[in-house]
Design a protein around this motif. Structure first.
Motif, PDB file in Angstrom:
ATOM      1  N   ASN A 181       0.830  -1.204   0.000  1.00  0.00           N
ATOM      2  CA  ASN A 181       0.000   0.000   0.000  1.00  0.00           C
ATOM      3  C   ASN A 181       0.864   1.253   0.000  1.00  0.00           C
ATOM      4  N   CYS A 191      -5.125  -0.477   5.747  1.00  0.00           N
ATOM      5  CA  CYS A 191      -4.446  -1.714   5.342  1.00  0.00           C
ATOM      6  C   CYS A 191      -5.391  -2.911   5.331  1.00  0.00           C
ATOM      7  N   HIS A 216      -0.458  -0.964  14.961  1.00  0.00           N
ATOM      8  CA  HIS A 216      -0.992  -1.081  13.602  1.00  0.00           C
ATOM      9  C   HIS A 216      -1.496  -2.491  13.261  1.00  0.00           C
TER      10      HIS A 216
HETATM   11 ZN    ZN Z   1      -0.265  -1.260   7.164  1.00  0.00          ZN
END
Ligand code: ZN
Ligand code: AMP
Length: 451
Positions: free
Chosen positions: A67, A215, A240
């Motif tokens: 990403n 994500c 995350h």
């Molecule tokens: Zn990520």
């Protein structure tokens, strides 16, 4: 032989078994494009590249998604301070990212997904989480994930919510925080004046997504709700990746990534290299010091991706010398390509199967070059075979023949420099330039190349 990788989920080395035979879905958390990356970040991408190359070497059909985080707190800050549009800023740094990627000979991902192209997918996941009771809307219109509703929260970073003191109604608006912050995290951030014109009008209201949901949306859209390997640096473990798992699994009811692999940090004087610590080098900084980006790649291989490594210019200059030696030794093997030596290949696989033991794999290359019982054309074939994984780009290098006349002038210039006769040294440099060559003085000695 089976590949064994360290899975952060189990904290153990596990035999790699893909969800679908012969195929690997690989997701790497990509850069936040608001300025140049530092070489610590590049450690994360060189590690992912080594992994991907090795999976391909083992004949897996790898689908690699990375990403590009092009909307996030830090980006908005930068957009405001530089008075630019979001697109202007992020497109510039995305291009810079691709340029450095190519200099490091990192294979491009199959798809680079821009977060701003996936707002709809994010909204759908957030809505599902609200409908299932895992997320709630706050008074200001932001949406938060209720971490206490997820009984498995903490399974990646290995802490138990029950061991932590509940922080009544605590909510975390920022994307980065410490492991003992037990606040609910933002899935959707309602617009505030500081966001300027960075917002989307959606079914959730006017606002923008949190970093973590980006994500989840991009990985699941391209690799399916369950996929094989998710990579990132260890600082991504919490919050995350922990949050990615929570929101994805609660939304789908399925396992998210089967294996999580994390590279350890690149340190400077024992401290993590980071923009905020001010102790960072960009790739351009090290190139200016005469270091070839591939030498940095080689240097990284001297320690396993899963160990902390202290960066010093001196050690990378050592790697630069090693790279020069490797290229010379490779070129000396001639043009003929023989057959891959199976004994060496078996050892190469044995090392890399062991959680990508790059130091051993690299040592094997030197051992092979020294081995006088193997013909030079077979050595060449074997090294080229290994280089598919190591990515030094040896197949692309060509002998640059520097004429004797130029070498002699360079030696004379060196002598003049030793005597501190700068006028003479400059005069010889001009002569060299006029003959179509240039001489550069770097920390690892002077280098001659064609102009
Ligand atoms: Zn990520
Ligand atoms: P960021 O743009 O901050 O999300 O970082 C991009 C990637 O670089 C993430 O996978 C981080 O975990 C990783 N990273 C950041 N700093 C370092 C470091 N000093 N050493 C190794 N990896 C790092």
């Amino acid at each position: 032989m089976s590949l064994q990788i360290f899975n952060t989920l189990s904290r153990e080395k596990e035999i790699f078994e893909p969800i679908n035979e012969g195929e690997v879905g690989l997701y790497t958390c990509g850069p936040t494009v608001y300025n140049h990356l530092h070489i610590g970040n590049w450690r994360a991408y060189i590690f992912a590249d080594l992994l991907k190359r090795y999976l391909q070497y083992k004949k897996y059909n790898v689908k690699h998604i990375m990403n590009i985080t092009d909307v996030e707190d830090k980006i908005i800050r930068e957009v405001k301070s530089q008075n630019k549009s979001l697109e202007e800023l992020t497109e510039f740094y995305t291009d810079e990212f691709f340029k450095d990627r190519d200099l490091l000979n990192i294979l491009p991902a199959d798809i680079y997904t821009k977060a701003t192209d996936y707002i709809n997918e994010m909204v759908v996941i957030i809505q599902t989480l609200i409908d299932k009771g895992y997320a709630y809307k706050s008074e200001d219109g932001s949406v938060y994930f209720d971490i206490y509703k997820d009984k498995e929260y903490g399974k990646l970073s290995h802490f138990k919510l029950s061991d932590l003191k509940e922080n009544a109604d605590g909510r975390m608006k920022r994307d980065e925080y410490e492991k003992d912050n037990t606040e609910d995290f933002a899935l959707w951030k309602a617009w505030v004046p500081e966001d300027g014109n960075v917002f989307w009008e959606t079914a959730l209201g006017k606002g923008r997504p949190g970093w973590h949901i980006e994500c989840s949306a991009m990985s699941m859209k391209n690799l399916g709700e369950s996929f094989d390997i998710h990579t990132g640096g260890v600082d991504n473990i919490f919050p995350h990746h922990e949050n990615e798992i929570a929101q994805s699994e609660c939304a789908t009811g399925k396992n998210f990534a089967k294996y999580f692999m994390h590279n350890e940090h690149l340190l400077v004087d024992g401290i993590k290299m980071a923009k905020s610590a001010g102790n960072f080098y960009t790739l351009e900084d090290i190139i200016k010091k005469g270091i070839d980006p591939i030498a940095f790649r080689l240097w990284l291989y001297t320690s396993n991706y899963s160990t902390r490594t202290n960066f010093t210019i001196t050690s990378v200059i050592g790697a630069q010398t090693a790279l020069m030696r490797l290229r010379e030794a490779f070129l000396a093997l001639g043009e003929d390509v023989g057959v891959v030596n199976m004994e060496y290949k078996a050892r190469f696989i044995e090392y890399l199967d062991n959680n990508l033991d790059s130091p051993q794999a690299l040592a094997l290359v030197w051992e092979l070059l020294k081995n006088t019982n193997i013909s030079i054309k077979d050595k060449r074939a074997t090294i080229l075979n290994f280089d598919k994984v190591l990515g030094f780009g040896l197949d692309k290098i060509q002998k640059e023949i520097i004429p004797d006349e130029i070498n002699k002038l360079a030696e004379e210039r060196e002598k003049a420099r030793e005597k501190k006769d700068w006028a003479k040294s400059d005069e010889i440099r001009n002569k060299i330039n006029n003959l179509g060559y240039e001489v550069k003085d770097t920390e690892s000695g002077s280098k001659i190349s064609k102009l």
